[in-house]
Write a protein that holds these residues in place. Structure first.
Motif, short mmCIF file in Angstrom:
data_model
loop_
_atom_site.label_atom_id
_atom_site.label_comp_id
_atom_site.label_asym_id
_atom_site.label_seq_id
_atom_site.Cartn_x
_atom_site.Cartn_y
_atom_site.Cartn_z
N ALA A 33 -24.92 37.91 -25.03
CA ALA A 33 -25.68 37.24 -23.99
C ALA A 33 -25.39 35.66 -24.10
CB ALA A 33 -27.17 37.15 -25.08
N THR A 34 -24.78 35.26 -25.02
CA THR A 34 -24.10 33.77 -25.10
C THR A 34 -23.08 33.50 -24.10
OG1 THR A 34 -24.47 33.69 -27.63
CG2 THR A 34 -23.30 32.05 -26.52
N ALA A 35 -22.27 34.56 -23.94
CA ALA A 35 -21.10 34.54 -22.98
C ALA A 35 -21.54 34.65 -21.69
CB ALA A 35 -20.21 35.61 -23.29
N THR A 36 -22.63 35.51 -21.33
CA THR A 36 -23.07 35.40 -20.13
C THR A 36 -23.71 34.33 -19.46
OG1 THR A 36 -23.48 37.97 -20.34
CG2 THR A 36 -24.83 36.79 -18.53
N ALA A 37 -24.53 33.79 -20.54
CA ALA A 37 -25.29 32.35 -20.31
C ALA A 37 -24.17 31.49 -20.00
CB ALA A 37 -26.16 32.12 -21.34
N LEU A 38 -23.36 31.08 -20.94
CA LEU A 38 -22.39 30.08 -20.87
C LEU A 38 -21.54 30.07 -19.39
CD1 LEU A 38 -21.02 29.91 -24.39
CD2 LEU A 38 -22.17 28.23 -23.23
N ALA A 39 -21.35 31.47 -19.03
CA ALA A 39 -20.61 31.43 -17.77
C ALA A 39 -21.26 31.00 -16.34
CB ALA A 39 -20.42 33.03 -17.26
N GLN A 40 -22.59 30.39 -16.71
CA GLN A 40 -23.52 29.89 -15.63
C GLN A 40 -23.47 28.37 -15.66
OE1 GLN A 40 -26.81 32.58 -14.33
NE2 GLN A 40 -26.49 33.55 -16.25
N VAL A 41 -22.72 27.81 -16.69
CA VAL A 41 -22.98 26.37 -17.02
C VAL A 41 -21.57 25.71 -16.56
CG1 VAL A 41 -23.03 24.73 -18.77
CG2 VAL A 41 -24.28 26.95 -18.93
N PRO A 42 -21.68 24.70 -16.00
CA PRO A 42 -20.24 24.19 -15.41
C PRO A 42 -19.62 23.27 -16.71
CG PRO A 42 -22.34 22.55 -14.99
CD PRO A 42 -22.88 23.85 -15.31
N LEU A 43 -18.97 23.74 -17.69
CA LEU A 43 -18.56 23.13 -18.74
C LEU A 43 -17.40 22.34 -18.32
CD1 LEU A 43 -18.19 26.50 -20.90
CD2 LEU A 43 -19.89 24.56 -21.21
N THR A 44 -17.19 21.25 -19.19
CA THR A 44 -15.97 20.34 -19.02
C THR A 44 -14.74 21.09 -19.16
OG1 THR A 44 -17.46 18.65 -20.03
CG2 THR A 44 -15.09 18.30 -19.74
N ARG A 45 -13.82 21.10 -18.34
CA ARG A 45 -12.55 21.62 -18.39
C ARG A 45 -11.56 20.73 -18.47
NH1 ARG A 45 -13.51 27.36 -19.85
NH2 ARG A 45 -15.38 27.95 -18.79
N ILE A 46 -10.71 20.34 -19.49
CA ILE A 46 -9.60 19.57 -19.69
C ILE A 46 -8.70 20.16 -20.71
CG2 ILE A 46 -8.82 17.12 -20.33
CD1 ILE A 46 -11.43 16.27 -20.03
N ASP A 47 -7.51 20.46 -20.07
CA ASP A 47 -6.54 21.15 -20.84
C ASP A 47 -6.41 20.58 -22.40
OD1 ASP A 47 -6.07 22.98 -19.00
OD2 ASP A 47 -4.36 22.27 -18.22
N ALA A 48 -6.47 21.37 -23.55
CA ALA A 48 -6.00 20.85 -24.81
C ALA A 48 -7.10 19.95 -25.14
CB ALA A 48 -4.77 20.17 -24.87
N HIS A 49 -8.35 19.76 -24.52
CA HIS A 49 -9.54 18.67 -24.76
C HIS A 49 -10.85 19.55 -24.76
CE1 HIS A 49 -6.87 15.23 -24.79
NE2 HIS A 49 -6.39 15.71 -24.10
N ALA A 50 -10.88 20.18 -23.77
CA ALA A 50 -12.37 20.61 -23.55
C ALA A 50 -12.38 21.79 -22.67
CB ALA A 50 -13.11 19.48 -22.83
N PRO A 51 -13.68 22.63 -22.95
CA PRO A 51 -14.80 22.31 -23.61
C PRO A 51 -14.83 22.60 -25.22
CG PRO A 51 -14.95 24.45 -22.63
CD PRO A 51 -13.50 24.13 -22.31
N GLU A 52 -15.80 22.05 -25.66
CA GLU A 52 -16.12 22.28 -27.17
C GLU A 52 -17.46 23.00 -26.90
OE1 GLU A 52 -15.39 19.94 -30.90
OE2 GLU A 52 -14.05 20.58 -29.46
N VAL A 53 -17.64 24.38 -27.53
CA VAL A 53 -19.02 25.06 -27.42
C VAL A 53 -19.13 25.84 -28.94
CG1 VAL A 53 -20.43 26.80 -26.29
CG2 VAL A 53 -18.65 25.52 -25.20
N LEU A 54 -20.29 25.49 -29.52
CA LEU A 54 -20.21 26.22 -30.85
C LEU A 54 -21.69 26.41 -31.20
CD1 LEU A 54 -20.34 23.50 -33.25
CD2 LEU A 54 -19.52 23.11 -30.89
N PHE A 55 -22.05 27.38 -32.22
CA PHE A 55 -23.18 27.31 -33.02
C PHE A 55 -22.86 26.33 -34.02
CE2 PHE A 55 -23.81 32.03 -32.00
CZ PHE A 55 -24.44 31.85 -30.79
N SER A 56 -23.73 25.26 -34.16
CA SER A 56 -23.72 24.09 -35.02
C SER A 56 -24.84 24.32 -36.14
CB SER A 56 -23.93 22.75 -34.38
OG SER A 56 -24.00 21.74 -35.35
N LEU A 57 -24.24 24.66 -37.41
CA LEU A 57 -25.07 24.79 -38.53
C LEU A 57 -25.29 23.58 -39.57
CD1 LEU A 57 -24.07 27.47 -37.45
CD2 LEU A 57 -24.28 28.43 -39.67
N LEU A 58 -26.40 23.32 -39.60
CA LEU A 58 -26.69 21.93 -40.44
C LEU A 58 -27.74 22.43 -41.73
CD1 LEU A 58 -25.80 18.99 -40.18
CD2 LEU A 58 -28.17 18.53 -39.60
N SER A 59 -27.07 22.43 -43.00
CA SER A 59 -27.43 22.89 -44.12
C SER A 59 -28.64 22.06 -44.41
CB SER A 59 -26.51 22.98 -45.30
OG SER A 59 -26.25 21.84 -45.73
#
Length: 431
Positions: free
Chosen positions: A305-331
């Motif tokens: 479900a995450t992959a399908t949704a991300l495929a519709q987002v214009p993520l930043t694309r820079i070789d060796a730099h971006a994108p950065e996509v993650l689940f971010s967990l703060l304890s």
């Protein structure tokens, strides 16, 4: 007379400018201790000072047959080859020496000069830059006072090469796009590059905004962005239930989770994280789908479900730099301390997935309380921080996209420019 005494007298003779005596002392010491690398190198130094380069080279070639790991030996062989055989044989020896002694900036200067003499200007520029930045990181070559007199003219020349070469390289990277789209379309990017190179002062009109790497002027400074600027929100928010189900599987399996921050290069945890309780318990963990532009395909497959949704987002694309996509967990109890992001050319979006009470984001002094399933986008070049003051885990999905007010030609130019800068810096050993 002991070998140690011969060594001491050899050093004293070299320092006093008496290479003939230094050579005698080195050879007397080697008669008693033929394996002494320092005595052998001292003998070679003496021969070089006496202009007896052929003898020095012969001794070095014998030495390096048994001690090929001697970076100092390869360096001296480069000096001898430069006098006797020319720049190409010298370059090979200097290159081997810098492989063995990567932090020896004075040796790297010799390598850069040899490359320059051979007409290999791009490679020479990288090595000049690496030599100078390496020296300056250690407090050397900052001015005449921190530069040995014999090196001052050579260091000045290295800096002239750098000051001319880097602008030529980076402006050259975007020149084809300027010709294609016109300067009016790319004037902001050109000014940004001038600022990056220190050719013109640039500063945001908003003092809260201070990118640490690259600043494009005349992009309206705004901590948060209106939803109307980001029509792809719908793709993420409508997939909220499926994305959260993917997250729950990740949390159940725990495989692939890792600390977001890397402390291997001397940074300290308390430089970045705080806690309302025990700092040891503070944690910011991540499950990366992309990091520094690298795709983790198996994780996207594991979270459909995450992959399908991300495929519709214009993520930043820079070789060796971006994108950065993650689940971010703060304890529980963890605070991410105030900091600035690297650039205002891309913006950060959070899709909140698990948000207990007493959790919030602060960008430029404006506090935003996350709402599960509702995206928020901000410019992280503004001073920002986040906290989880609750007793439960907080999770958001983080992703980056281009600043919504950039023109398409600017996006192309910034991508090409950042890749060019990144490639150069990697070759030069600069983070």
């Amino acid at each position: 007379m002991t070998t140690t005494l011969h060594l001491l007298q050899m050093r004293a003779s070299l320092q006093a400018g008496n290479p003939a005596q230094a050579l005698r002392e080195a050879d007397l010491g080697l008669a008693a201790e033929p394996e002494s690398l320092e005595l052998e190198l001292g003998a070679v130094d003496s021969l070089i000072l006496l202009q007896r380069h052929g003898e020095a080279m012969a001794r070095l070639e014998r030495l390096l047959q048994t001690r090929p790991e001697s970076g100092e030996g390869w360096f001296r062989l480069g000096i001898c080859r430069l006098r006797m055989s020319g720049d190409e044989p010298a370059r090979a020896a200097f290159e081997k020496s810098t492989e063995l002694l990567p932090d020896a900036f004075h040796i790297r200067l010799h390598l850069a000069e040899a490359l320059q003499a051979l007409g290999r200007h791009q490679e020479a520029l990288v090595q000049f830059f690496r030599a100078v930045t390496g020296a300056q990181a250690k407090g050397r070559w900052l001015d005449d006072g921190s530069t040995a007199p014999a090196l001052r003219d050579r260091v000045r020349q290295a800096m002239r090469v750098i000051d001319a070469g880097r602008p030529e390289l980076f402006f050259g990277a975007i020149e084809p796009l300027i010709k294609e789209y016109g300067l009016d379309e790319l004037v902001r990017v050109r000014r940004a590059l001038e600022g990056y190179l220190g050719l013109a002062p640039l500063q945001s009109p908003d003092p809260r905004q201070r990118p640490t790497f690259f600043y494009v002027p005349d992009l309206q400074p705004e901590p948060y962005f209106a939803r109307e600027l980001l029509p792809w929100y719908e793709a993420l928010e409508s997939a909220f239930d499926g994305i959260r189900a993917d997250l729950q599987r990740v949390l159940g399996e725990r495989e692939g989770l890792q600390p977001f921050l890397d402390f291997s290069k001397g940074a300290r945890k308390d430089d970045y994280l705080g806690s309302r309780g025990d700092l040891d318990a503070a944690a910011w963990d991540a499950y990366f789908f992309y990091r520094h532009g690298q795709e983790f395909g198996e994780r996207l497959q594991a979270c459909p479900a995450t992959a399908t949704a991300l495929a519709q987002v214009p993520l930043t694309r820079i070789d060796a730099h971006a994108p950065e996509v993650l689940f971010s967990l703060l304890s529980p109890g963890t605070v991410i301390k105030p900091h600035h992001g690297v650039t205002n050319t891309r913006v950060v979006t959070h899709l909140p997935l698990i948000v207990p009470p007493d959790c919030a984001l602060d960008v430029g002094g404006e506090v935003h309380e996350w709402q599960e399933g509702r995206c928020v986008t901000f410019d992280d070049s503004f001073l920002h921080q986040a906290w989880n003051h609750s007793g439960r885990l907080r999770v958001v999905m983080i992703l980056d996209t281009w600043h919504p007010r950039l023109r398409p030609a600017e996006v192309l130019a910034i991508r090409r420019l950042v890749e060019s800068i990144g490639d150069f810096n990697r070759q030069a050993g600069v983070d």
